[in-house]
Design a protein around this motif. Sequence first.
Motif, PDB file in Angstrom:
ATOM      1  N   ASP A 160       0.715  -0.986   0.360  1.00 49.98           N
ATOM      2  CA  ASP A 160       0.058  -0.025  -0.115  1.00 49.98           C
ATOM      3  C   ASP A 160       1.329   1.686  -0.085  1.00 49.98           C
ATOM      4  N   ILE A 161       1.710   1.376   0.583  1.00 50.77           N
ATOM      5  CA  ILE A 161       2.288   1.921   0.662  1.00 50.77           C
ATOM      6  C   ILE A 161       3.345   2.770  -0.552  1.00 50.77           C
ATOM      7  N   ALA A 162       3.751   1.749  -1.081  1.00 46.62           N
ATOM      8  CA  ALA A 162       4.606   1.662  -2.498  1.00 46.62           C
ATOM      9  C   ALA A 162       3.922   2.212  -3.256  1.00 46.62           C
ATOM     10  N   LYS A 163       2.633   1.371  -3.581  1.00 42.85           N
ATOM     11  CA  LYS A 163       1.810   2.229  -4.184  1.00 42.85           C
ATOM     12  C   LYS A 163       1.647   3.796  -4.738  1.00 42.85           C
ATOM     13  N   ILE A 164       0.366   4.045  -2.925  1.00 41.42           N
ATOM     14  CA  ILE A 164       1.427   5.895  -3.308  1.00 41.42           C
ATOM     15  C   ILE A 164       1.741   6.127  -3.266  1.00 41.42           C
ATOM     16  N   ILE A 165       3.751   5.865  -3.034  1.00 43.30           N
ATOM     17  CA  ILE A 165       4.231   6.428  -3.257  1.00 43.30           C
ATOM     18  C   ILE A 165       4.941   6.761  -4.687  1.00 43.30           C
ATOM     19  N   ARG A 166       4.372   5.707  -5.630  1.00 45.04           N
ATOM     20  CA  ARG A 166       3.611   5.148  -7.584  1.00 45.04           C
ATOM     21  C   ARG A 166       3.388   6.653  -8.219  1.00 45.04           C
ATOM     22  N   ASN A 167       2.767   5.991  -7.085  1.00 45.78           N
ATOM     23  CA  ASN A 167       1.080   7.087  -7.600  1.00 45.78           C
ATOM     24  C   ASN A 167       2.026   8.682  -7.616  1.00 45.78           C
ATOM     25  N   ILE A 168       1.801   9.307  -6.600  1.00 45.87           N
ATOM     26  CA  ILE A 168       2.741  10.972  -6.279  1.00 45.87           C
ATOM     27  C   ILE A 168       3.135  11.230  -7.221  1.00 45.87           C
ATOM     28  N   LEU A 169       4.672  10.269  -7.286  1.00 44.16           N
ATOM     29  CA  LEU A 169       5.654  10.565  -7.897  1.00 44.16           C
ATOM     30  C   LEU A 169       5.471  10.686  -9.218  1.00 44.16           C
ATOM     31  N   GLU A 170       4.318   9.439  -9.700  1.00 41.83           N
ATOM     32  CA  GLU A 170       4.414   9.695 -11.325  1.00 41.83           C
ATOM     33  C   GLU A 170       2.846  11.134 -11.942  1.00 41.83           C
ATOM     34  N   GLN A 171       2.667  11.258 -10.935  1.00 39.60           N
ATOM     35  CA  GLN A 171       1.288  11.558 -11.319  1.00 39.60           C
ATOM     36  C   GLN A 171       1.563  13.381 -10.722  1.00 39.60           C
ATOM     37  N   GLY A 172       3.075  13.177  -9.868  1.00 38.37           N
ATOM     38  CA  GLY A 172       3.200  14.930  -9.732  1.00 38.37           C
ATOM     39  C   GLY A 172       4.178  15.247 -10.278  1.00 38.37           C
ATOM     40  N   TYR A 173       5.263  14.353 -10.434  1.00 37.68           N
ATOM     41  CA  TYR A 173       6.041  14.805 -10.978  1.00 37.68           C
ATOM     42  C   TYR A 173       6.999  14.578 -12.510  1.00 37.68           C
ATOM     43  N   GLU A 174       8.398  15.349 -12.922  1.00 37.87           N
ATOM     44  CA  GLU A 174       8.468  15.278 -14.468  1.00 37.87           C
ATOM     45  C   GLU A 174       9.965  14.242 -14.420  1.00 37.87           C
ATOM     46  N   ASN A 175      10.153  13.698 -15.512  1.00 36.86           N
ATOM     47  CA  ASN A 175      11.551  12.844 -15.060  1.00 36.86           C
ATOM     48  C   ASN A 175      11.440  11.831 -14.436  1.00 36.86           C
ATOM     49  N   ILE A 176      10.442  10.933 -14.105  1.00 41.45           N
ATOM     50  CA  ILE A 176      10.277  10.501 -13.425  1.00 41.45           C
ATOM     51  C   ILE A 176       9.881   9.017 -13.389  1.00 41.45           C
ATOM     52  N   ASP A 177      10.398   7.770 -13.307  1.00 34.19           N
ATOM     53  CA  ASP A 177      10.246   6.579 -13.936  1.00 34.19           C
ATOM     54  C   ASP A 177      10.084   5.985 -12.951  1.00 34.19           C
ATOM     55  N   VAL A 178       8.373   4.660 -12.468  1.00 38.13           N
ATOM     56  CA  VAL A 178       8.857   4.137 -12.011  1.00 38.13           C
ATOM     57  C   VAL A 178       8.818   2.678 -12.144  1.00 38.13           C
ATOM     58  N   ARG A 179       9.114   1.432 -11.536  1.00 32.60           N
ATOM     59  CA  ARG A 179       9.047   0.320 -11.726  1.00 32.60           C
ATOM     60  C   ARG A 179       9.067  -0.380 -10.377  1.00 32.60           C
ATOM     61  N   MET A 180       7.234  -1.199 -10.556  1.00 33.30           N
ATOM     62  CA  MET A 180       7.597  -1.513  -9.369  1.00 33.30           C
ATOM     63  C   MET A 180       7.913  -3.519  -8.763  1.00 33.30           C
ATOM     64  N   SER A 181       8.246  -3.881  -7.862  1.00 35.80           N
ATOM     65  CA  SER A 181       8.951  -5.586  -7.948  1.00 35.80           C
ATOM     66  C   SER A 181       7.539  -5.630  -8.241  1.00 35.80           C
ATOM     67  N   ARG A 182       6.648  -5.460  -7.698  1.00 35.14           N
ATOM     68  CA  ARG A 182       5.146  -6.681  -7.377  1.00 35.14           C
ATOM     69  C   ARG A 182       4.153  -4.946  -7.058  1.00 35.14           C
ATOM     70  N   THR A 183       3.036  -5.055  -8.385  1.00 33.58           N
ATOM     71  CA  THR A 183       1.724  -4.030  -8.095  1.00 33.58           C
ATOM     72  C   THR A 183       0.755  -5.203  -7.192  1.00 33.58           C
ATOM     73  N   SER A 184       0.810  -6.751  -6.561  1.00 32.79           N
ATOM     74  CA  SER A 184      -0.401  -6.953  -6.730  1.00 32.79           C
ATOM     75  C   SER A 184       0.340  -8.200  -5.680  1.00 32.79           C
ATOM     76  N   ASP A 185      -0.679  -8.998  -5.329  1.00 30.97           N
ATOM     77  CA  ASP A 185      -0.010 -10.237  -3.930  1.00 30.97           C
ATOM     78  C   ASP A 185       0.750 -11.216  -4.116  1.00 30.97           C
TER      79      ASP A 185
END
Length: 451
Positions: A29-54
Motif C-alpha cells: 500500500d505504501i509503495a503504490k502511494i509513493i508511485r502514484n504521487i511521483l508519477e502524477q506529480g513530477y517530471e522525468n520520473i519513471d517508476v518500476r515496482m517489483s510487484r503491484t499485487s500480492d
Amino acid sequence: MKLYLDPGHGGTDPGAQGNGLMEKDITLDIAKIIRNILEQGYENIDVRMSRTSDITKSLIQRTDEANSWGADFYLSIHCNAFNGQARGYEDYIHSSLSDTSLTGKYQDIIHTEVTMLNNLINRGQKKANFHVLRETAMPALLSENGFIDNPDDAAFMREPLWRQKVAQGHVNGIVKAFSLKPKEVMPTSIYKIIAGSFKSKENADERVMFLKAKGIESIVVRTSIAGAVWFRVQAGAFHEKENAEKRLVEVKSAGIIGAFIINESTASSPAAPKDYPIIGKTHLSPEQMNKYAKKVNPNAINLGFYYTSFGDHYGIRGDIAFAQAMLETNFLLFTGDVKAGQNNFAGIGATGDGASGASFDSPKDGVLSHIQHLFAYASAKPLPPGYPLVDPRFHLVERGVAPAWTGLNGRWAVPGKNYGESILNIYKSMLSDSIQDLEEVLKEIDRQSLS
C-alpha cells in the motif's frame, strides 16, 4: 530518473506479522502511494515496482530486474518485528558504504523527510548486509516503517492516513535527493448537467424541488447569458464525461427533456466574479454556511464551525474555503473519487484516474488540512502555532504562489480553467442566499411593527 520501488515480501511470503496485520500488505500500500504521487506529480520520473499485487517474487528476481533495467535508485519498503516491545523507524544502506558516499547522502535526505511525517520513534540511520543492498548496481535504501508486532506502531499502520504520510515522506526525500520538478498541472474538463435556465429564481427553485422529489440532487447557479442574469439548475458536475452522461439520462428520464451537458473547459463561461484574496476575514457565519449546504443536500454534516474557527486561526477566508469544499464534494454528496468516509473536503491527493486521495481521522482534521493547504498556497510564512500539521501535501506546494482564489487555476489537484471562478460563483450564491434571509427577517420585523 528511474526508480525501482520494492514493496517487501508478497504472495506466499507474508513477511512480519502481528496485531492482525501482515507486512506484505502494508508495504504494498505504501509503495503504490509513493508511485502514484511521483508519477502524477513530477517530471522525468519513471517508476518500476517489483510487484503491484500480492505475488511471490524472490530477492534475486528483484535485484536482477532492477540491474537489467538500469535503475538509478532502489528503494525497498519494509516493516519490522522483534519482541513486541521495540518501536520506531529506521533505514539501511549497505555496510560497506561510508556515511559520505552518494548512497549515504541519499539516506540522510530521505531519513530526514520520512521522520518528519511518520510520527514514529526515530531509531536512526543504519547499515546492513541485506541482499537488496548488496546485489544492486545502483544506490539502494531499505526503510523499516515501524514494528508490526508492537501494538502502538501497528495502530499507526492500520490507518490509511498514516500510510499516506509515510509514503509522502519517502516522496519528499526522493524529490529532494534527485531534484525532481513538479509537473505543470493541465486544466481538466468539468462536465455539468444543466436541467433548466430561468429568469426567475423562484422558478429555478421549483425545478430543484421537482428533481429532488425524483431523487436527483441539484443546485441553482446564478449566471450571465447575453448580458442578462439567469438562474441555471445544475444537476451535478463530473470530471468523467461518462458519469455526466449517466446523470443526463437520469434527468431526462425524470421528465426534463431539454437538459444538456456543458464542458466548463470549452464552453463559454459566465463573466468571472471579482476576485478575492485567500487571506482575509471570514464574513459568513457557521449557521449560514451549514444552511446553504443543506439546501442542496439535507444530509450534509455541519462543517461551518470548523471553517470559521480554523479560518480565523490561520487568517484564511473560511467562508470561501467552505464554498470550495462544496465544489470539490458536490455539496458533500461525494460523487467523485473521494468518498464521504475519507473526511477529505478539498480533494487533497485526488489526482485523477481513480486516485481517492488522502483520508483524515475526523471532519475536524479534514477541514484543518484544507485550511493548511490553502495557507501554503496563499502565504510564504511559517504555519501559525496551535495545531499539528495534518496536510500531507503541505510541503509539495510552492509557497505563496496563489494569494488570490483565481491563482488556484492550474495549481489545485483538479483545477479546470475556471476553478477559482467556480469557487467564487458558489460563494456569491451563498452571499445571495444570506442577503435574502436578511431581507426576510427585515420584512418580518416590519410586519410585526405594523401589527
